[in-house]
Structure formats: C-alpha cells, structure tokens
Write a protein that holds these residues in place. Structure first.
Motif, short mmCIF file in Angstrom:
data_model
loop_
_atom_site.label_atom_id
_atom_site.label_comp_id
_atom_site.label_asym_id
_atom_site.label_seq_id
_atom_site.Cartn_x
_atom_site.Cartn_y
_atom_site.Cartn_z
N SER A 24 -5.68 9.17 -11.49
CA SER A 24 -6.69 8.31 -12.10
C SER A 24 -7.66 7.78 -11.04
O SER A 24 -8.88 7.78 -11.24
N LEU A 25 -7.14 7.34 -9.91
CA LEU A 25 -7.99 6.83 -8.83
C LEU A 25 -8.84 7.95 -8.22
O LEU A 25 -10.00 7.73 -7.88
N CYS A 26 -8.27 9.14 -8.09
CA CYS A 26 -9.04 10.29 -7.58
C CYS A 26 -10.18 10.61 -8.52
O CYS A 26 -11.30 10.90 -8.08
N LEU A 27 -9.92 10.58 -9.81
CA LEU A 27 -10.95 10.87 -10.80
C LEU A 27 -12.06 9.83 -10.74
O LEU A 27 -13.24 10.16 -10.83
N GLU A 28 -11.66 8.58 -10.55
CA GLU A 28 -12.62 7.48 -10.52
C GLU A 28 -13.43 7.44 -9.23
O GLU A 28 -14.64 7.23 -9.26
N LYS A 29 -12.76 7.66 -8.08
CA LYS A 29 -13.42 7.44 -6.79
C LYS A 29 -13.51 8.68 -5.91
O LYS A 29 -14.15 8.65 -4.88
N GLY A 30 -12.80 9.74 -6.28
CA GLY A 30 -12.75 10.95 -5.47
C GLY A 30 -11.53 10.94 -4.56
O GLY A 30 -11.08 9.88 -4.11
N ALA A 31 -11.02 12.12 -4.28
CA ALA A 31 -9.80 12.25 -3.47
C ALA A 31 -10.02 11.73 -2.05
O ALA A 31 -9.10 11.16 -1.45
N ALA A 32 -11.22 11.89 -1.51
CA ALA A 32 -11.49 11.43 -0.15
C ALA A 32 -11.35 9.92 -0.04
O ALA A 32 -11.02 9.40 1.03
N SER A 33 -11.58 9.20 -1.13
CA SER A 33 -11.51 7.73 -1.12
C SER A 33 -10.13 7.20 -1.51
O SER A 33 -9.94 5.99 -1.57
N LEU A 34 -9.20 8.09 -1.81
CA LEU A 34 -7.87 7.67 -2.24
C LEU A 34 -7.17 6.92 -1.10
O LEU A 34 -7.12 7.42 0.03
N ARG A 35 -6.67 5.72 -1.42
CA ARG A 35 -5.93 4.92 -0.43
C ARG A 35 -4.54 4.62 -0.97
O ARG A 35 -4.39 4.26 -2.15
N LEU A 36 -3.54 4.74 -0.12
CA LEU A 36 -2.17 4.52 -0.55
C LEU A 36 -1.95 3.10 -1.04
O LEU A 36 -1.25 2.89 -2.04
N ASP A 37 -2.53 2.12 -0.36
CA ASP A 37 -2.32 0.74 -0.79
C ASP A 37 -2.93 0.51 -2.18
O ASP A 37 -2.38 -0.24 -2.99
N ALA A 38 -4.04 1.17 -2.48
CA ALA A 38 -4.65 1.04 -3.81
C ALA A 38 -3.76 1.68 -4.87
O ALA A 38 -3.61 1.14 -5.97
N VAL A 39 -3.16 2.83 -4.56
CA VAL A 39 -2.25 3.49 -5.50
C VAL A 39 -1.05 2.59 -5.77
O VAL A 39 -0.67 2.37 -6.93
N ALA A 40 -0.46 2.05 -4.71
CA ALA A 40 0.71 1.18 -4.86
C ALA A 40 0.36 -0.05 -5.70
O ALA A 40 1.10 -0.40 -6.63
N ALA A 41 -0.76 -0.69 -5.38
CA ALA A 41 -1.15 -1.90 -6.11
C ALA A 41 -1.40 -1.60 -7.58
O ALA A 41 -0.92 -2.33 -8.46
N GLU A 42 -2.13 -0.52 -7.86
CA GLU A 42 -2.44 -0.15 -9.25
C GLU A 42 -1.17 0.19 -10.03
O GLU A 42 -1.08 -0.08 -11.22
N ALA A 43 -0.20 0.79 -9.35
CA ALA A 43 1.05 1.17 -10.00
C ALA A 43 2.03 0.00 -10.11
O ALA A 43 3.04 0.11 -10.81
N GLY A 44 1.74 -1.10 -9.40
CA GLY A 44 2.68 -2.23 -9.41
C GLY A 44 3.93 -1.94 -8.61
O GLY A 44 5.01 -2.45 -8.90
N ILE A 45 3.79 -1.11 -7.59
CA ILE A 45 4.90 -0.69 -6.73
C ILE A 45 4.57 -1.17 -5.32
O ILE A 45 3.41 -1.18 -4.92
N SER A 46 5.58 -1.52 -4.56
CA SER A 46 5.32 -1.89 -3.17
C SER A 46 4.83 -0.67 -2.40
O SER A 46 5.14 0.47 -2.78
N LYS A 47 4.09 -0.92 -1.34
CA LYS A 47 3.63 0.21 -0.53
C LYS A 47 4.84 0.95 0.05
O LYS A 47 4.84 2.18 0.14
N GLY A 48 5.89 0.22 0.39
CA GLY A 48 7.13 0.84 0.87
C GLY A 48 7.74 1.75 -0.18
O GLY A 48 8.26 2.82 0.14
N GLY A 49 7.67 1.32 -1.44
CA GLY A 49 8.18 2.15 -2.54
C GLY A 49 7.38 3.42 -2.67
O GLY A 49 7.94 4.50 -2.88
N LEU A 50 6.07 3.31 -2.52
CA LEU A 50 5.22 4.51 -2.56
C LEU A 50 5.56 5.42 -1.39
O LEU A 50 5.72 6.63 -1.56
N LEU A 51 5.69 4.84 -0.20
CA LEU A 51 5.97 5.64 1.00
C LEU A 51 7.33 6.31 0.94
O LEU A 51 7.54 7.35 1.57
#
Length: 186
Positions: A24-51
């Motif tokens: 969803s974030l890639c579609l909205e902003k492009g893959a080059a702009s994808l940030r892990l912290d943004a994915v974690a926050a949007e998913a409601g998961i800790s960044k450690g959980g994402l990692l």
C-alpha cells in the motif's frame, strides 16, 4: 501493559499484514520512498517486530515479490487443473490469470511491485528466474512460437493494465482474450 503483550502471537498474520502495508505504501509513494519505520507504524507493529520478519528494506521487497509469485503460481496451477488439453495449458492459465476480468486478484500489489521490479536488479533476477523455471518446466507443452507470443501479449496487456495506459472495453477485451486463447491451441 501494552496491547502488544496481550495480542495473540500469529507470525504469519503479522507477516501478511506487513506485506500488505508495504504494498500500500509503495503504491502511494513508490518503492524508492518505502521506509521500514513507516511500514511498522502503519501496521501497528514495532520496528523490531518488522525487522524480525524482514531484516532490511531489500528483504521486505523480496518478501513482497516472493509472496506475489507464490500467489500467481497458485492461481496458474488452479487454472491448469481445469484444462484437459496439454498443449498450451500453462500459457492459457497464465493468460487467464493475467487477463482476468477486472484485473489480477493482486493487481494493486503488482502495481506497487512493478516500479521496484524495474528499479531493483535483485528483484528483476528473481522474476527472470521464475519465468525461466516456468519455461523449462512447461517446455514440452508450451514452447511453440504461438504460446510464446501469447505470453508476451499477456505481459503487455498486464503492464498496460497496471499502468492504466490503455482502456479496453469489456467486449474488446473478451475478443482479444479469445483470439489469444485460440493461438495456444495451434
């Protein structure tokens, strides 16, 4: 106590959520702009959980592509099971899945992945490897020039659909689909 400690552990559901949010974030902003912290926050998961699931952005993109390929392969296999004619079976299934009315089931995810496929050599290699494996696996039934032409046409129609560069009226799309299906039987 936080909700994370009360939440039932379901690693597959978390992984799927992360892939969905990343797409969803890639579609909205492009893959080059994808940030892990943004994915974690949007998913409601800790960044450690994402990692834990995806140690890097590259791993997340590979995970997205691998998930899409697995879904594509399952859809193709489903179509192939219903086709009794061996010659061109894989190509017909590939065409039907890629040319599905209303677009592919995971069309939004593929649209998000397309930019990354074009930009990231490791993703392109994974896709090329899958295409090569399928060509080898189905060489006995789908190596005719007509079948190859149909797969190229399906790819072009798929890309046009993802880019929304062409509008096909449903009747015209059905005519094209039927003509391409005929080519797989020759």
């Amino acid at each position: 106590m936080s909700n994370a400690h009360k939440r039932k552990k379901d690693p597959e559901a978390v992984r799927e959520l992360l892939l969905e949010v990343a797409a969803s974030l890639c579609l909205e902003k492009g893959a080059a702009s994808l940030r892990l912290d943004a994915v974690a926050a949007e998913a409601g998961i800790s960044k450690g959980g994402l990692l834990h699931h995806f140690p890097s952005k590259a791993d997340l993109l590979v995970g997205m592509l691998d998930d899409l390929i697995a879904r594509l392969e399952a859809a193709i296999e489903g179509e192939m099971r219903d086709d009794v004619q061996p010659h061109g079976r894989f190509t017909r299934a590939y065409l039907k899945v890629c040319f599905a009315p209303g677009g592919m089931q995971e069309g939004a995810r593929w649209k998000a992945m397309t930019g990354a496929l074009l930009a990231e050599p490791q993703l392109r290699r994974r896709w090329q490897d899958w295409i090569t494996q399928q060509a080898e696996r189905h060489a006995d039934t789908d190596s005719s020039p007509d079948c190859e032409l149909v797969r190229f046409a399906a790819d072009g129609l798929w890309l046009a659909s993802l880019l929304e560069s062409h509008t096909l009226e449903p009747a015209r799309a059905q005519t094209l689909l039927q003509r391409l299906l005929e080519l797989t039987r020759s």
